[in-house]
Scaffold this active site. Structure first.
Site, short mmCIF file in Angstrom:
data_model
loop_
_atom_site.label_atom_id
_atom_site.label_comp_id
_atom_site.label_asym_id
_atom_site.label_seq_id
_atom_site.Cartn_x
_atom_site.Cartn_y
_atom_site.Cartn_z
CG HIS A 97 -4.00 -23.88 -31.42
ND1 HIS A 97 -4.82 -23.87 -30.32
CD2 HIS A 97 -3.51 -22.60 -31.52
CE1 HIS A 97 -4.84 -22.67 -29.77
NE2 HIS A 97 -4.05 -21.87 -30.48
CB CYS A 151 -4.47 -19.24 -32.46
SG CYS A 151 -2.70 -18.91 -32.56
#
Length: 319
Positions: free
Chosen positions: A269, A295
Site C-alpha cells: 500500500h 505491510c
C-alpha cells in the site's frame, strides 16, 4: 477628525524606523561578504509557521517530525558585518528573525528567547532582497520572508502587512525536489498486464521490491517493510485490493492496497494516511527503511501502479 496614535503604534513606528536605518545605512568599507551558504525553508502544516535555517541537521530533524521542506529560500553570506538575529516565542511556538538589535532586545524584554545569529545579510550584494510580511491575525507564523515578490504581493492582497525589506542574500533560492514518497521509484512503469512470467520479489535487507519478468528485473521500487521483522517471509500470491482503508487501532490508513494471500492480513500500500485521509509527511520520509506494522509500504504512485496493474494471482516472494 483627529487620529490618536496608540502606544503600540509608537513602538511599531520606532522599531521600523530603526530597522530601516540599519538596512539602509552605508555599506561598511572594511567588510565584504565571505562565501555563501544555503538557507533552508520549511513549513509546519499544523501551526502555519515558516522556518529558516542554515543547519542541514536541523532541517532533517524537522522534516522527520512532520515539517515540509520547501527547498532553498536564498543563499546567505557565510560571514558579513550584518548579522540576522533569531528569536523564539515559546508561548506562541513562533520564530522571528531581524537584523535590528533594537527589535531583538525589545522582544527579549517581552519574553522571547534569543537564539543567536541565524545567518548574515549581504554587505555588498543588492541583487537578492528578502521581503518581510506580517499577518496580524496569526499567532504562529506571523512573519513571512521571501525573495519572491509575487509571493509577497499575493500575501499582501490576502491581508498581510508589507513590512518592506528584511535583509539581502547573495544568491537565488531553489525549489525542493519532489519527495521520494510522492514520485515513481524508477521512471516510466512497464505494463504489468502484458508482462510474461511476472513475479514480485520483496527484499527485506534491501528495502526494495523487484518486479521480474522471468529471471530479469524490469523495475525496482523503494519500500518500507515491518519494524522488528514484522513482515512475513515466504511465497504468497496477490489477492484482494481496494482504494483505501483506515485502521483506528493503529491511528493510520493508506491508499491503493493490494493484499497477498493466503494471509490477506498483509498488504502492499501507499505511505500512511491520517484519519482525514491526508498523507502523513513524517511517515512518508521513512520510505526506504523499516517502518510499517508488517505491510509493504510504497510511494504513492508506485502503490497506485500496483493497485491498477498487478494481476491477481501474481507470485510474491518475500525474503
Amino acid at each position: 477628525m483627529r487620529r490618536t496614535i496608540t502606544k503600540h503604534a509608537f513602538v511599531v513606528i520606532a522599531v521600523m524606523a530603526a530597522f530601516m536605518a540599519v538596512l539602509l545605512s552605508p555599506i561598511p568599507q572594511a567588510s565584504a561578504d565571505e562565501g555563501s551558504r544555503d538557507m533552508y525553508r520549511l513549513y509546519n502544516p499544523n501551526s502555519g509557521e515558516h522556518f529558516y535555517t542554515a543547519d542541514s541537521n536541523e532541517r532533517d530533524h524537522l522534516t522527520g517530525v512532520g515539517w515540509v521542506y520547501e527547498g532553498i529560500g536564498w543563499r546567505a553570506p557565510v560571514q558579513s558585518s550584518v548579522p540576522v538575529y533569531r528569536l523564539y516565542n515559546s508561548n506562541a511556538g513562533d520564530h522571528h528573525y531581524t537584523l535590528n538589535s533594537y527589535e531583538r532586545d525589545m522582544l527579549v524584554s517581552k519574553g522571547w528567547r534569543y537564539e543567536g545569529i541565524g545567518w548574515y545579510s549581504s554587505d555588498t550584494n543588492r541583487s537578492y532582497p528578502l521581503y518581510r510580511q506580517y499577518n496580524p491575525n496569526a499567532k504562529a507564523g506571523a512573519h513571512n520572508y521571501t525573495l519572491n515578490s509575487n509571493e509577497k504581493d499575493m500575501l499582501v492582497r490576502a491581508g498581510w502587512h508589507d513590512e518592506g525589506l528584511a535583509w539581502y542574500g547573495v544568491g537565488p533560492g531553489e525549489g525542493a525536489p519532489v519527495p521520494q514518497y510522492q514520485r515513481p521509484s524508477g521512471g516510466t512503469y512497464p505494463n504489468l498486464s502484458v508482462t510474461p512470467n511476472l513475479s514480485i520479489n520483496v527484499s527485506i535487507a534491501d528495502q526494495r521490491v523487484y518486479v521480474k519478468s522471468g529471471s530479469n528485473v524490469i523495475y525496482t521500487l523503494i519500500a518500507s517493510t515491518g519494524v522488528n521483522n514484522a513482515t512475513p517471509r515466504g511465497t504468497f500470491r496477490i489477492g484482494n485490493r481496494g482504494s483505501s482503508f483506515y485502521n483506528a487501532r493503529e491511528g493510520m490508513g493508506a491508499n491503493y492496497w493490494v493484499a497477498f494471500e493466503p494471509t490477506n492480513t498483509y498488504l502492499f500500500h501507499s505511505v500512511p494516511t491520517n484519519s482525514s485521509g491526508q498523507y502523513i509527511v513524517s511517515e512518508g520520509y521513512k520510505l526506504g527503511q523499516p517502518a510499517s506494522h508488517g505491510c509493504v509500504r510504497l510511494s504513492i504512485p508506485d502503490a497506485q501502479w500496483f493497485y491498477q496493474q498487478l494481476p491477481s494471482g501474481t507470485v510474491v516472494h518475500i525474503f
